[in-house]
Design a protein around this motif. Sequence first.
Motif, short mmCIF file in Angstrom:
data_model
loop_
_atom_site.label_atom_id
_atom_site.label_comp_id
_atom_site.label_asym_id
_atom_site.label_seq_id
_atom_site.Cartn_x
_atom_site.Cartn_y
_atom_site.Cartn_z
N TYR A 18 115.74 32.86 41.67
CA TYR A 18 115.25 31.42 41.41
C TYR A 18 115.47 30.61 42.53
CZ TYR A 18 115.38 34.27 36.94
OH TYR A 18 115.33 34.94 35.96
N GLY A 19 115.08 30.48 43.42
CA GLY A 19 115.27 29.77 44.72
C GLY A 19 114.91 28.39 44.43
N TRP A 20 113.90 28.30 43.66
CA TRP A 20 113.26 26.99 43.47
C TRP A 20 114.39 25.93 42.81
CZ3 TRP A 20 112.93 25.09 38.38
CH2 TRP A 20 112.82 26.04 37.35
N THR A 21 115.22 26.68 41.90
CA THR A 21 116.32 25.78 41.31
C THR A 21 117.41 25.23 42.08
OG1 THR A 21 117.82 27.72 40.78
CG2 THR A 21 116.02 27.37 39.32
N ASN A 22 117.65 25.60 43.43
CA ASN A 22 118.56 25.15 44.13
C ASN A 22 118.34 23.58 44.36
OD1 ASN A 22 119.38 27.80 44.61
ND2 ASN A 22 118.14 28.08 46.55
N GLY A 23 119.24 22.84 44.39
CA GLY A 23 119.48 21.57 44.54
C GLY A 23 118.88 20.78 43.25
N ILE A 24 118.83 21.54 42.06
CA ILE A 24 118.66 20.81 40.77
C ILE A 24 119.87 21.27 39.77
CG2 ILE A 24 117.01 20.76 38.68
CD1 ILE A 24 114.73 21.89 40.35
N PRO A 25 120.87 20.28 39.78
CA PRO A 25 121.92 20.39 39.26
C PRO A 25 121.91 21.15 37.97
CG PRO A 25 122.29 18.48 40.60
CD PRO A 25 120.76 18.97 40.43
N ALA A 26 121.11 20.89 36.98
CA ALA A 26 120.89 20.88 35.72
C ALA A 26 120.40 22.53 35.61
CB ALA A 26 120.16 20.11 34.78
N LEU A 27 119.93 23.01 36.71
CA LEU A 27 119.41 24.54 36.76
C LEU A 27 119.94 25.56 37.51
CD1 LEU A 27 115.63 23.30 36.11
CD2 LEU A 27 117.16 24.07 34.39
N ALA A 28 120.68 24.96 38.75
CA ALA A 28 121.02 25.69 39.74
C ALA A 28 122.06 26.90 39.64
CB ALA A 28 121.46 24.52 40.95
N SER A 29 122.71 26.90 38.67
CA SER A 29 123.49 28.10 38.02
C SER A 29 123.71 28.44 36.85
CB SER A 29 125.11 27.32 38.56
OG SER A 29 125.60 26.17 37.75
N GLY A 30 124.06 29.50 36.51
CA GLY A 30 124.21 30.01 35.09
C GLY A 30 122.95 30.57 34.83
N ASN A 31 122.99 31.34 33.41
CA ASN A 31 121.91 32.00 33.01
C ASN A 31 121.32 31.10 31.63
OD1 ASN A 31 121.73 34.11 34.64
ND2 ASN A 31 123.28 35.35 33.52
N PHE A 32 120.16 31.22 31.61
CA PHE A 32 119.44 30.51 30.29
C PHE A 32 118.74 31.62 29.54
CE2 PHE A 32 119.96 27.59 33.42
CZ PHE A 32 120.64 26.11 32.78
N THR A 33 119.44 32.15 28.45
CA THR A 33 119.06 33.55 27.93
C THR A 33 118.30 33.11 26.41
OG1 THR A 33 121.16 33.71 26.71
CG2 THR A 33 120.87 34.52 29.07
N ARG A 34 117.88 34.21 25.82
CA ARG A 34 117.31 34.20 24.51
C ARG A 34 118.41 33.75 23.51
NH1 ARG A 34 113.15 33.43 22.42
NH2 ARG A 34 113.82 34.78 20.71
N SER A 35 119.47 34.14 23.55
CA SER A 35 120.57 33.99 22.70
C SER A 35 120.80 32.33 22.93
CB SER A 35 121.83 34.61 22.67
OG SER A 35 122.46 34.56 24.06
N ASP A 36 120.84 31.80 23.97
CA ASP A 36 120.94 30.28 24.18
C ASP A 36 120.02 29.44 23.53
OD1 ASP A 36 123.27 30.77 25.98
OD2 ASP A 36 122.18 31.18 27.83
N TYR A 37 118.70 30.16 23.74
CA TYR A 37 117.52 29.36 23.15
C TYR A 37 117.69 29.41 21.56
CZ TYR A 37 112.73 28.37 22.25
OH TYR A 37 111.43 27.80 21.64
#
Length: 279
Positions: A18-37
């Motif tokens: 997910y290269g586009w998330t680089n430089g967006i601190p809120a999205l740049a690390s970690g997973n965002f999964t079905r269980s999180d949702y």
Amino acid sequence: MQLIDTHQHLIYRDQLGYGWTNGIPALASGNFTRSDYGELTRGDDVIGTVFMETGVDDADYQKEARFVASLVGGDGLLAQVASCRPEIDEGFDAWLDECDRLSVAGFRRILHVVDDEMSRSETFRKNLRKIGRKDLAFDMCFLARQLPIAADLAKACPDQRFVLDHCGVPDIAGDAFSVWADAISEVARSPNVSVKLSGVTAYCTPGTANVETLRRWIDHIVQVFTPARIVWGGDWPVVNLGSGLPAWIEITKELLADLSADEQAAIGTGNARRIYRLS
């Protein structure tokens, strides 16, 4: 008001890039999964979701659709909108055929990150018509300045069902209402285009994403598209750049509270079932 979220992103960094998330601190690390949702939406009347391709690195877009297909049917995930490359003939038909087996309800090509001429090419439009012949939707992702291109594309492919993502990406922070309103009204004149009520809190000045700020923008969408051609999307986790998902759900309900029960049901669930052919 029940909701089918037609714009649910998921991020699994151990599977995809997910290269586009680089430089967006809120999205740049970690997973965002079905269980999180699920944790975020518990009790918020979200009765199902449609995965929206997440702009993975170009080499991974087919891998993403194959991976997500393994998730469909669990945790309310009804179908997916997969990525595709209509600008290239080679392999396009084979990808469409493979997607028949991947619970694909539609396709998307993010068009605000490529040359404006891409969607004007005859190759691109010829391949979009193939998507239409398969009775599948195509999500258009354009910036506000590109809305005339969206209007032209819809006219060139009248048998294709289009969904314009994120209300055409209005510049709410810049208060650029008039130019956007005129352009999106022109898009709405094509009866094969619906619009997705999604993404807009991220376009507000930070800290101002609320009902008062969004009212005239959403009222205009309802006026020109009518409730018969609007679907709802959470745009999670990108929505974290604006209000966050739980707040966006509440803002949506308040913005649409004056509509009839039937109109709210159409926007919340009915149009999604029809446009994406959901069971």
